[in-house]
Design an enzyme around this catalytic site. Structure first.
Site, PDB file in Angstrom:
ATOM      1  N   TYR B 100       0.850  -0.958   0.067  1.00 18.49           N
ATOM      2  CA  TYR B 100       0.257  -0.002   0.156  1.00 18.49           C
ATOM      3  C   TYR B 100       0.911   1.357   0.085  1.00 18.49           C
ATOM      4  CZ  TYR B 100      -3.200   3.642   1.713  1.00 18.49           C
ATOM      5  OH  TYR B 100      -3.901   4.814   1.629  1.00 18.49           O
ATOM      6  N   GLU B 188      -3.646   7.762  -4.218  1.00 18.90           N
ATOM      7  CA  GLU B 188      -3.421   6.408  -3.574  1.00 18.90           C
ATOM      8  C   GLU B 188      -3.205   5.173  -4.458  1.00 18.90           C
ATOM      9  OE1 GLU B 188      -7.158   4.315  -1.731  1.00 18.90           O
ATOM     10  OE2 GLU B 188      -6.052   4.633   0.065  1.00 18.90           O
TER      11      GLU B 188
END
Lengths: 287, 380
Positions: B100, B188
């Protein structure tokens, strides 16, 4: 005493020759605020409602002794106006303007703080110490001098609450709008600390809304640092997640910033939380 | 404004962040053609909402025929209430591990943060709550920006193999540059795929653009306007903030906080808001008319609750807008108006001559609107 502004505040209006700037300058003067100067680049030498207009904030501050500024400049020029006010050494900067990009505000908020100035807003209604000075756009007649300090992220919702207080005879020491954007100059905690120290303020009303964690931080601060009674209201219990509710800062994202989380945090800190705005006076009277 | 996945990936790819080979398709046939070039693919519904996988919006297709069938099933359907108008057809990745990486706005610290985690493809807030130590949140000073040591810290937290350090750094820099250049408040990559053949690829991407900055992002603003419903376009042109909800009380209010409080009070009295509508500061008659046009066009609305506390907004101008709306729109549902503040006497005088019910307080107005929204003889 009141907080942040009083009869000695010498106010400068940035954007004084614009529609909003001119209208609210007249309103603030009528309330008794000492508006000593205005600034609009290229319009130096004019007057608005008898107030002299200067080309630069630095010159206006030097010649009039202004110590606070209110910004009515349109969004695209407002950032420069903020920096100009900070560079001129003004101690209090109130930014009414809505729509300043968030990434711009990250730098501006730090810069203003580093210059030692206090910033309220952007995207707020300003502040008023009833009977002493109004530095903002709120309708004056709904206020009454008294012992309740009010701090809020909203504009018109604050008027609603203040009007309810006034109708019940509960006057206000100062009503402060901190602004509805994600990045603002002053937090609830900053203003709560001032109310806690202010001898005239005997109770505090906090008006929050969904988005961010400012209310949760306020709750933690109240628990350890605030000894005066606090009554709160949090707007947005019926708001869905991931939708911006008007204010750039009013958005529930990633499970954070719900009204429920804020209400619970405040209640756990001993704050009485109203079910609707008009219930606030009753809770203030009980506390 | 949240961009679609394919838009986010396009912006990231322009800044050196690799995404799987793929193309967006608006018809099943186009999806088949893309799949014929790429081999094994994933077909992903393009809607700006999270949790698409769980909601059935992402399908694996082994052959072009399967890709066509998957696209046919998705296109024209709705996913979490949003219409699917496009699918992204992408080469399926052989993934060894998922990470992530994001750059996000930290409101409390008033700065951006670089967030990285060795677990990807997960709800990062959930990981942050359950296992905060597995997450690196690195604050970035707005006057310093993203530096090499920030990236090394992020790589460490993601348990990144040393030989991928340079690729990871390029990717992090591209992500950060993308956030700034697009005026985003979130950029993101989740998951960031580490492939079997040792590459880092953005398997999914999310970019949220700051609405306040759209004036200087014309291309992104145009993307946002694609697929807008007519009422959304009208609201935008008039400077109104309108969000459709599911209740029966149409709300028109000045100011976002008061609009939310007005919505909330309809719920307190046993009903629910049909919408959020903030007419903003200083609204004139024309904007009020547009707001009522949008609210009254919603078939779910059974009563309208207008709550105006005039500061910068003048009650007389709002009242003129209401009167104009009554004349032009001939509403079939009752309207309750409560106007207080700047020029309230004039506003109330204008309304006094019109078919509008008035109230003095918010709770009185809300109770009246809720009672009128019920069918005759209905239970309170």
């Amino acid at each position: 005493m009141s907080i942040l502004v009083d009869r000695d505040t010498r106010l400068l209006v940035q954007g004084i020759t614009g529609r909003e700037g001119a209208f609210h300058t007249a309103q603030m003067l009528a309330y008794g605020t000492r508006v000593v100067a205005g600034c609009t680049p290229g319009k130096g030498g004019q007057t608005v409602a008898g107030v002299p207009v200067y080309d630069t904030v630095a010159q206006a501050a030097r010649e009039t002794g202004a110590n606070a500024s209110i910004i009515y400049v349109p969004a695209r020029q407002a950032l420069d106006a903020l920096y100009e006010a900070a560079d001129a050494g003004l101690g209090l900067i109130v930014c009414i303007t809505e729509g300043i990009p968030v990434l711009d505000m990250l730098q501006a908020a730090r810069y203003v703080a580093a210059k030692g100035a206090r910033l309220l807003g952007p995207n707020g209604p300003g502040l008023i110490s009833p009977g002493r000075a109004k530095v903002g756009i709120m309708p004056a007649h709904i206020h009454l001098p008294g012992p309740v300090g009010v701090v809020s992220r909203s504009g018109t919702l604050t008027y609603e609450v203040v009007w309810a207080l006034t109708q019940r005879g509960l006057g206000q020491s100062t009503c402060v709008g901190i602004g509805g954007d994600p990045i603002v100059g002053s937090s609830f905690v900053d203003i709560l600390a001032l109310f806690e120290r202010d001898a005239e303020t005997r109770a505090i009303v906090l008006i929050g809304e969904i988005g961010g964690t400012d209310e949760e931080q306020a709750a933690a601060f109240i628990r350890s640092e605030v000894h005066k009674p606090v009554v709160a209201f949090v707007a947005g219990q019926s708001a869905p997640p991931d939708q911006r509710m008007g204010h750039a800062g009013a958005i529930i994202s990633g499970g954070q910033g719900t009204a429920q989380s804020k209400i619970e945090a405040l209640q756990q800190a001993g704050v009485r939380v109203a079910a609707h705005p008009e219930q606030i006076p009753e809770l203030v009277l009980k506390s | 404004m949240r961009l679609l996945e394919y838009q986010a990936k396009e912006l990231l790819a322009q800044r050196g962040v690799p995404a799987p080979s793929g193309q967006v398709a608006a018809t099943p046939e186009a999806a088949r053609e893309v799949a014929a070039r790429l081999g094994r693919v994933v077909v992903k519904a393009q809607v700006s909402v999270g949790g698409r996988g769980k909601a059935g919006g992402i399908k694996l297709a082994e052959t072009p025929a399967e890709a066509e069938a998957a696209a046919r099933a998705l296109l024209g359907s709705t996913l979490k209430g949003l219409p699917v108008r496009q699918v992204l057809v992408e080469q399926a990745l052989e993934i060894a591990r998922e990470l992530y990486l994001s750059v996000a706005l930290d409101r409390a610290q008033r700065c951006l943060v670089l967030i990285s985690c060795a677990e990807g493809g997960v709800d990062i807030e959930e990981v942050g709550r359950l296992r905060p130590a597995s997450l690196a949140r690195i604050p970035l000073d707005p006057f310093v920006g993203l530096r090499g040591h920030h990236i090394r810290q992020a790589a460490h937290a993601a348990h990144l193999p040393a030989e991928l350090g340079a690729a990871f750094a390029g990717l992090a820099e591209g992500l950060y540059r993308c956030l700034h250049e697009c005026d985003a408040t979130l950029a993101e990559i989740n998951p960031l795929a580490l492939t079997v053949d040792g590459r880092l690829v953005a398997a999914d991407a999310k970019i949220v653009v700051d609405d306040n900055a759209l004036y200087r992002q014309p291309e992104l603003a145009a993307w946002g306007q694609e697929g807008e419903e007519p009422y959304q376009a009208l609201a935008r042109e008039q400077g109104l903030s309108y969000i459709k909800l599911t209740g029966e009380i149409g709300c028109m209010v000045n100011g976002a906080g008061l609009a939310m409080a007005t919505m909330d009070i309809t719920r307190l009295y046993g009903s629910a808001p049909a919408n959020f509508a903030d007419i903003g500061g200083g609204a004139r008659a024309e904007r009020v008319l547009a707001a009522l046009r949008i609210i009254l066009a919603d078939p779910q609305v059974r009563a309208v609750l207008i709550n105006i506390f005039g500061g910068i907004t003048r009650c007389d101008e709002v009242a003129e807008g209401i009167v104009a709306a009554l004349r032009e729109l001939r509403p079939r549902v009752p309207i309750v108006a409560r106007l207080v503040g700047t020029n309230q006497e004039e506003g109330q005088r204008i309304l006094g001559q019109a078919q509008v019910l008035t109230a003095h307080s918010l709770s009185e107005a809300a109770r009246l609107a809720v009672s009128l929204a019920r069918p005759a003889g209905g239970q309170p």
